[in-house]
Design an enzyme around this catalytic site. Structure first.
Site, PDB file in Angstrom:
ATOM      1  N   ILE A 138     -33.828  -5.892  -0.047  1.00 15.44           N
ATOM      2  CA  ILE A 138     -32.464  -6.415   0.102  1.00 15.44           C
ATOM      3  C   ILE A 138     -31.407  -5.355  -0.235  1.00 15.44           C
ATOM      4  CG2 ILE A 138     -32.062  -7.353  -2.232  1.00 15.44           C
ATOM      5  CD1 ILE A 138     -31.203  -9.984  -0.834  1.00 15.44           C
ATOM      6  N   HIS A 191     -45.761  -5.441  -6.185  1.00 12.47           N
ATOM      7  CA  HIS A 191     -45.221  -4.974  -4.910  1.00 12.47           C
ATOM      8  C   HIS A 191     -45.214  -3.461  -4.866  1.00 12.47           C
ATOM      9  CE1 HIS A 191     -41.843  -5.377  -7.745  1.00 12.47           C
ATOM     10  NE2 HIS A 191     -41.282  -4.364  -7.110  1.00 12.47           N
ATOM     11  N   GLY A 245     -38.640   0.627 -14.504  1.00  6.72           N
ATOM     12  CA  GLY A 245     -37.571  -0.160 -13.870  1.00  6.72           C
ATOM     13  C   GLY A 245     -38.059  -1.355 -13.078  1.00  6.72           C
TER      14      GLY A 245
HETATM   15  P1  AMP Z   1     -38.827  -3.269  -8.776  1.00  9.95           P
HETATM   16  O1  AMP Z   1     -37.778  -2.531  -9.519  1.00  9.95           O
HETATM   17  O2  AMP Z   1     -39.987  -2.383  -8.415  1.00  9.95           O
HETATM   18  O3  AMP Z   1     -39.260  -4.543  -9.466  1.00  9.95           O
HETATM   19  O4  AMP Z   1     -38.167  -3.622  -7.384  1.00  9.95           O
HETATM   20  C1  AMP Z   1     -37.782  -4.892  -6.981  1.00  9.95           C
HETATM   21  C2  AMP Z   1     -37.112  -4.730  -5.635  1.00  9.95           C
HETATM   22  O5  AMP Z   1     -36.913  -6.015  -5.073  1.00  9.95           O
HETATM   23  C3  AMP Z   1     -35.739  -4.041  -5.677  1.00  9.95           C
HETATM   24  O6  AMP Z   1     -35.763  -2.868  -4.872  1.00  9.95           O
HETATM   25  C4  AMP Z   1     -34.795  -5.106  -5.120  1.00  9.95           C
HETATM   26  O7  AMP Z   1     -33.759  -4.559  -4.330  1.00  9.95           O
HETATM   27  C5  AMP Z   1     -35.726  -5.969  -4.311  1.00  9.95           C
HETATM   28  N1  AMP Z   1     -35.296  -7.344  -4.130  1.00  9.95           N
HETATM   29  C6  AMP Z   1     -34.772  -8.185  -5.064  1.00  9.95           C
HETATM   30  N2  AMP Z   1     -34.514  -9.382  -4.517  1.00  9.95           N
HETATM   31  C7  AMP Z   1     -34.890  -9.313  -3.215  1.00  9.95           C
HETATM   32  C8  AMP Z   1     -34.861 -10.234  -2.119  1.00  9.95           C
HETATM   33  N3  AMP Z   1     -34.419 -11.491  -2.263  1.00  9.95           N
HETATM   34  N4  AMP Z   1     -35.312  -9.797  -0.912  1.00  9.95           N
HETATM   35  C9  AMP Z   1     -35.747  -8.546  -0.759  1.00  9.95           C
HETATM   36  N5  AMP Z   1     -35.814  -7.625  -1.757  1.00  9.95           N
HETATM   37  C10 AMP Z   1     -35.376  -8.006  -2.960  1.00  9.95           C
END
Ligand code: AMP
Ligand code: ZN
Length: 114
Positions: free
Chosen positions: A31, A100, A93
Site C-alpha cells: 500500500i 511476508h 521494523g
Molecule cells: P513490515 O515492516 O515488514 O511488517 O511491512 C509491512 C508492510 O505492509 C509495509 O510495507 C506496509 O506498507 C504494508 N501494508 C500495510 N497495510 C497494508 C495494506 N492494507 N495493503 C497492502 N500493504 C500494506
C-alpha cells in the site's frame, strides 16, 4: 473479524491489489510502495514471524521464494535485479505480524541497508 490485517486480506474482508494466489501463497501490491515494484508475498497460513516457522513449514518457505522469483520475472526486473526482504521483530521494523516477504525492484538499493 480476525484482527490480523493480512488474514483479512486473504479472506477478502479487506481489499488489496492481488497479483498472485495459489493454495498456500498470496501476493499483492504494498500500500505504501518503496520502489517502482513493491509486492508482498505472504503465506496463507498465519505465521507471526519467520522465527515462528517450523520444519513442517519448509516447503511453504521455499514457495515464498519461488513465487517471489516468478513475480520478479513477470514484472521484468529479473535481469536489472531486485531485493527480497523478510523483517523480523522490532529492530528490522516489522509492523505486520503475519509472515511476508517484500519484493522490491525497479531502482537500485544501497548496501548495507539503513
Ligand atoms: P513490515 O515492516 O515488514 O511488517 O511491512 C509491512 C508492510 O505492509 C509495509 O510495507 C506496509 O506498507 C504494508 N501494508 C500495510 N497495510 C497494508 C495494506 N492494507 N495493503 C497492502 N500493504 C500494506
Ligand atoms: Zn494473519
Amino acid at each position: 473479524m480476525n484482527d490480523c490485517l493480512f488474514c483479512n486480506i486473504i479472506d477478502g474482508k479487506i481489499g488489496a491489489k492481488i497479483v498472485y494466489s495459489d493454495k498456500n501463497i498470496l501476493a499483492f501490491e504494498d500500500i505504501k510502495p518503496q520502489a517502482p515494484v513493491h509486492l508482498l508475498i505472504i503465506t496463507k497460513k498465519h505465521i507471526e514471524r519467520v522465527s515462528e516457522a517450523r520444519k513442517d513449514d519448509a516447503i511453504l518457505m521455499g514457495e515464498l521464494c519461488l513465487v517471489a522469483a516468478k513475480l520478479a520475472r513477470e514484472k521484468g526486473i529479473e535481469s536489472s535485479g531486485y531485493r527480497l526482504v523478510i523483517n523480523c521483530n522490532k529492530d528490522a521494523g516489522q509492523i505486520v505480524f503475519h509472515l511476508h516477504m517484500h519484493l522490491l525492484g525497479g531502482r537500485s538499493f544501497n548496501w548495507p541497508p539503513g
